[in-house]
Write a protein that holds these residues in place. Structure first.
Motif, PDB file in Angstrom:
ATOM      1  N   LEU A  75       0.825  -1.215   0.000  1.00 26.36           N
ATOM      2  CA  LEU A  75       0.000   0.000   0.000  1.00 26.36           C
ATOM      3  C   LEU A  75       0.858   1.264   0.000  1.00 26.36           C
ATOM      4  CD1 LEU A  75      -3.050  -0.829   2.279  1.00 26.36           C
ATOM      5  CD2 LEU A  75      -2.952  -0.687  -0.215  1.00 26.36           C
ATOM      6  N   ARG A  76       2.018   1.231   0.662  1.00 29.08           N
ATOM      7  CA  ARG A  76       2.918   2.390   0.633  1.00 29.08           C
ATOM      8  C   ARG A  76       3.359   2.685  -0.800  1.00 29.08           C
ATOM      9  NH1 ARG A  76       7.792   4.081  -0.037  1.00 29.08           N
ATOM     10  NH2 ARG A  76       8.686   2.042  -0.443  1.00 29.08           N
ATOM     11  N   LEU A  77       3.744   1.641  -1.520  1.00 29.15           N
ATOM     12  CA  LEU A  77       4.160   1.830  -2.911  1.00 29.15           C
ATOM     13  C   LEU A  77       3.000   2.305  -3.774  1.00 29.15           C
ATOM     14  CD1 LEU A  77       6.535  -1.223  -3.322  1.00 29.15           C
ATOM     15  CD2 LEU A  77       7.180   1.198  -3.341  1.00 29.15           C
ATOM     16  N   LEU A  78       1.830   1.717  -3.584  1.00 29.24           N
ATOM     17  CA  LEU A  78       0.646   2.144  -4.337  1.00 29.24           C
ATOM     18  C   LEU A  78       0.375   3.631  -4.105  1.00 29.24           C
ATOM     19  CD1 LEU A  78      -1.787   1.087  -6.099  1.00 29.24           C
ATOM     20  CD2 LEU A  78      -3.027   1.015  -3.956  1.00 29.24           C
ATOM     21  N   GLY A  79       0.523   4.078  -2.868  1.00 32.05           N
ATOM     22  CA  GLY A  79       0.296   5.478  -2.542  1.00 32.05           C
ATOM     23  C   GLY A  79       1.373   6.411  -3.059  1.00 32.05           C
ATOM     24  N   SER A  80       2.491   5.859  -3.516  1.00 27.88           N
ATOM     25  CA  SER A  80       3.594   6.698  -4.010  1.00 27.88           C
ATOM     26  C   SER A  80       3.429   7.101  -5.467  1.00 27.88           C
ATOM     27  CB  SER A  80       4.934   5.968  -3.820  1.00 27.88           C
ATOM     28  OG  SER A  80       5.079   4.907  -4.758  1.00 27.88           O
ATOM     29  N   VAL A  81       2.441   6.534  -6.151  1.00 29.90           N
ATOM     30  CA  VAL A  81       2.175   6.889  -7.544  1.00 29.90           C
ATOM     31  C   VAL A  81       0.750   7.392  -7.664  1.00 29.90           C
ATOM     32  CG1 VAL A  81       3.878   5.260  -8.485  1.00 29.90           C
ATOM     33  CG2 VAL A  81       1.509   4.533  -8.188  1.00 29.90           C
ATOM     34  N   SER A  82       0.454   8.059  -8.760  1.00 29.42           N
ATOM     35  CA  SER A  82      -0.884   8.632  -8.900  1.00 29.42           C
ATOM     36  C   SER A  82      -1.733   7.972  -9.980  1.00 29.42           C
ATOM     37  CB  SER A  82      -0.780  10.130  -9.189  1.00 29.42           C
ATOM     38  OG  SER A  82      -0.096  10.344 -10.413  1.00 29.42           O
TER      39      SER A  82
END
Length: 152
Positions: free
Chosen positions: A20-27
């Motif tokens: 989820l951290r990685l998912l939140g790092s892109v738009s």
């Protein structure tokens, strides 16, 4: 890099929090849902709100009408985002499966509109969909023996 020069790769499964951290790092990502009994994929931008994925949509969108029809249970969707280098094939990919619901509370809808600007200027993006993750799968694609370096 030519095929004969490709280094060995390994796949590392990510835990829920790191995925989820990685998912939140892109738009940008892709939402997958069923339309007329067939899978449909749409590129969309998103924001991570707590652990939910929120996207903007418009009144005439297939996902909007499908979510409205199944308001009580929500619509089963998959959401995918990744950052993978096209030359080295290194990076990460996250797939979330869960239930999508229309954001119907006017105060919450206004708050979401402030969090996420539509990425494509088209029909008024006056609706929002919230995806509650049930299953989160993330993988890191890295070189064998190399340090696990994530980007995002």
């Amino acid at each position: 890099m030519p095929a004969r020069e490709m280094r060995a790769h390994r796949r590392i499964d990510l835990d829920h929090a790191e995925a989820l951290r990685l998912l939140g790092s892109v738009s940008l990502g892709r939402i997958v849902f069923t339309r007329q009994a067939l899978p449909t994929v749409r590129p969309v931008n998103h924001v991570l709100d707590d652990e939910d994925i929120v996207i903007r949509t418009h009144e005439g969108a297939a996902l909007t009408s499908h979510a409205r029809e199944t308001e009580s249970t929500g619509v089963v969707v998959a959401y995918e985002a990744d950052v993978i280098d096209p030359d080295t094939h290194l990076g990460w990919s996250v797939v979330v499966t869960g239930y999508a619901h229309l954001v119907t509370d006017p105060v919450e809808l206004e708050r979401v509109r402030g969090l996420l600007e539509p990425w494509v200027p088209m029909e008024p993006m006056d609706q929002a969909v919230r995806i509650r993750p049930e299953l989160v799968i993330g993988v890191l694609l890295t070189e064998t023996g190399g340090g696990a370096k994530t980007t995002g």
